[in-house]
Motif scaffolding. Sequence first.
Motif, short mmCIF file in Angstrom:
data_model
loop_
_atom_site.label_atom_id
_atom_site.label_comp_id
_atom_site.label_asym_id
_atom_site.label_seq_id
_atom_site.Cartn_x
_atom_site.Cartn_y
_atom_site.Cartn_z
N GLU A 111 67.68 -33.31 -17.48
CA GLU A 111 69.06 -33.92 -17.92
C GLU A 111 70.15 -34.39 -17.16
O GLU A 111 70.25 -33.57 -16.14
N ILE A 112 70.67 -35.41 -17.23
CA ILE A 112 71.57 -35.96 -16.24
C ILE A 112 72.58 -36.53 -17.40
O ILE A 112 72.37 -37.50 -18.25
N ALA A 113 73.93 -36.59 -16.85
CA ALA A 113 75.06 -37.19 -17.64
C ALA A 113 75.64 -38.21 -16.89
O ALA A 113 75.78 -37.92 -15.54
N PRO A 114 76.43 -39.05 -17.63
CA PRO A 114 77.05 -39.94 -16.87
C PRO A 114 78.39 -39.32 -16.26
O PRO A 114 78.84 -38.51 -16.54
N ALA A 115 78.79 -39.86 -15.00
CA ALA A 115 80.10 -39.42 -14.29
C ALA A 115 81.15 -39.25 -15.35
O ALA A 115 81.97 -38.28 -15.25
N GLU A 116 81.27 -40.59 -15.98
CA GLU A 116 82.29 -40.52 -16.77
C GLU A 116 81.84 -40.81 -18.14
O GLU A 116 80.88 -41.46 -18.27
N PRO A 117 82.37 -40.52 -19.50
CA PRO A 117 81.89 -40.55 -20.68
C PRO A 117 81.91 -42.09 -21.02
O PRO A 117 82.92 -42.80 -20.47
N PRO A 118 80.54 -42.66 -21.28
CA PRO A 118 80.40 -43.96 -21.47
C PRO A 118 81.19 -44.49 -22.71
O PRO A 118 81.56 -43.76 -23.83
N LEU A 175 56.13 -41.10 -16.01
CA LEU A 175 57.52 -40.99 -16.74
C LEU A 175 56.95 -41.07 -18.28
O LEU A 175 56.69 -42.24 -18.57
N GLU A 176 57.25 -40.22 -19.00
CA GLU A 176 56.90 -40.14 -20.27
C GLU A 176 58.04 -40.63 -21.25
O GLU A 176 57.65 -41.31 -22.40
N ARG A 177 59.21 -40.23 -21.25
CA ARG A 177 60.05 -40.65 -21.98
C ARG A 177 61.69 -40.56 -21.55
O ARG A 177 61.86 -39.76 -20.68
N SER A 201 64.62 -49.08 -21.38
CA SER A 201 65.67 -48.93 -22.19
C SER A 201 65.74 -47.66 -22.91
O SER A 201 64.71 -47.12 -23.34
N VAL A 202 66.76 -47.05 -22.64
CA VAL A 202 67.09 -45.67 -23.28
C VAL A 202 66.58 -45.62 -24.67
O VAL A 202 67.34 -46.18 -25.51
N ALA A 203 65.89 -44.58 -25.04
CA ALA A 203 65.74 -44.50 -26.53
C ALA A 203 66.56 -43.74 -27.14
O ALA A 203 67.30 -42.86 -26.50
N LEU A 215 64.97 -37.08 -19.78
CA LEU A 215 63.65 -37.29 -19.17
C LEU A 215 62.65 -36.58 -19.30
O LEU A 215 62.96 -35.12 -18.71
N ILE A 216 61.44 -36.91 -19.64
CA ILE A 216 60.38 -35.99 -19.47
C ILE A 216 59.05 -36.96 -18.52
O ILE A 216 58.95 -37.82 -18.59
N ALA A 217 58.86 -35.91 -17.36
CA ALA A 217 57.70 -36.55 -16.63
C ALA A 217 56.63 -35.64 -16.38
O ALA A 217 56.88 -34.22 -16.44
N ARG A 218 55.63 -36.09 -15.81
CA ARG A 218 54.56 -35.20 -15.51
C ARG A 218 54.02 -35.85 -14.12
O ARG A 218 54.11 -36.59 -13.73
N ALA A 219 53.27 -34.67 -13.53
CA ALA A 219 52.77 -34.80 -11.97
C ALA A 219 51.42 -34.16 -11.98
O ALA A 219 51.24 -32.99 -12.47
N ASP A 220 50.38 -34.74 -11.34
CA ASP A 220 49.14 -34.12 -10.95
C ASP A 220 48.94 -34.79 -9.64
O ASP A 220 48.52 -35.94 -9.61
#
Length: 646
Positions: A249-256, A193-195, A281-283, A209-214
Amino acid sequence: MRWVTVFLAVILPLLLALPAAADGQGGAGASAWAASEAGRVRLIAAADSVGPGAAPLRLALDFDLAPGWKIYWRTPGDAGYPPALDWGGSDNLAAATLRWPAPHRFVLGGLQNYGYQGRVALPLAVSPAVPGRGVALRARLSFLACATLCVPQQADLALDLPAGDGAASAYADAVAAAEAAVPGDGAAVGLTLERVEARGTGAEARLRLIARADPPFTDPDLFVESAAIPAFGQPKLRLSSDRRRLEIEIAPAEPPAAPLAGTPVTVTLTDGGRALEAAVSVAAAPAGGDTALAGMLLVALLGGLVLNLMPCVLPVLSIKLLGILGHGGGERGPARRGFLASAAGIVASFLLLAGLAAGLRAAGLAVGWGIQFQQPVFLAVMIALLLAFAANLWGLYEIALPRWLLDRLPAGPGPGGIGGNFLAGAFATLLATPCSAPFVGTAITFALGRGPVEIVAIFLALGLGMAAPFLLVAAWPDAVLRLPRPGRWMLRLRAALGVALAATALWLGSVLVDVLRAPAAGTPPAVSGRVPWVAFDPAAIPGLVAAGKVVLVDVTADWCITCKVNDAAVLEREPVALRLAAPGVVAMRADWTRPDPAITAYLARFDRYAIPFNAVYGPGLPEGVALPELLTSGAVTAALERAAKP
């Protein structure tokens, strides 16, 4: 033969009975099963006794669910609740911690639920109050099991582990497998998990979110938990062409209520049988975000301006030209109002396209620049409009608006007045959409990869860029007022320009025929030029690259004029055609004349939503590199050379 008889009669039944005994009703290291219509559940321990030392005891809550039934993860989703244990009545128990394997997503009736089905074991770490002394475990288990209906369940489980040497039980492997299913940091299974960063605010808030796999991703999914945000929606996943990089990309079900930046979240990323879990912690979004948007707005303005010179829009120049000539010798006021109306038609059409694009993206549907030309109904309407305009220019009829509408339209030049100029601008926008001019593809990609605010801003800038010539004339109308007054010479010009519109209608007619008879996906393209094109097959590209081959992918469509220009001017001419026909080079052609989900998904991997699109792969470019919208021999040749070098 006596030993065969003994084996069949005595030894074989004993061997077959061993698994049943290990899976039976209790015994050393396991409680008795508690059964219901949803299946059965028990406690199992990795050791048959409590050994010396203070290490926690390793146990698991072993579920054997009936077909069609499921239980819930620690965060159940839109409904349900997870298993819970009450240890009242236990002896020599200090603490018991339940751990959670990676869940699966269940979607039913629009509800997102997370949990397990079939056989699953939830690991337990049990700490005795007095180390080395035996424990008597008494657990009241409560959980919700769901199939067609959801049924609350309770089970009383009892397991005694006496003091002893702590030798492994018959269930040690099952407990170890349950523990291995609990996600770690991902390093052991090739996940990184990069970011995790915040994007947007309020109703537009989302995580990126950015992730990589190998080795590469096969079937990724994402689950996000936060004490500050009750629930998140379904993630939108975007894989790179080699499936090693994943953007989510993932959004909250309700506006935070508060900004997402700085919010602690737990991220669980799954991919088939492997997973990672991270508490982060979300950057904040990159500091250059606003700067990037400002720069892209300038790119969009330039792209809209260039659209006026593209061949897609040239037929409509007849309407524009007549509008300009109609102002010769006239007055400033009507001229200014006419050009402002045309500009308004262009801008309004781009805003309409922005609204449609944002709505389709919110609904999870495919979005692209010019994809309406894949629809036969749209093409038929455009053909009818072009022929109607051509017939009007030839004097076969005059468009007479209703009196009630004429009374309400501001006075303006020409038979259409202000309304006619507005419609001319809107019509020009519609014909511009199959062209991906320089800067346009870049701006569209930026917009459609972000939220509704960015989409509207970029499309508005595109509209203002395309409307810029009209706005310029509206600001200085004297430039056209000095033109000769309309006369008989305009009749001949109208006839000639009508021919241009009719020719455009014929071209759209040929596109309509191609759309109606377009071959199915995977059909080899017809080879009419010098390049031996093969059918588009993105799954074959990694294998071809591994074999040392260079692959060029050309995504085209019969309605894409820029694609045809690239084909005739670059791809089918020397030196590019010779390179593409050479041994060790594979030329793939993807035909997007009709909707094709595979092509749409392929474009999305490069964050592209418009064509033409070309990419080159090879040992030196295993992930592929995208080429400019307008190809040049130098750009294609350089990419092929880079790809060929390991």
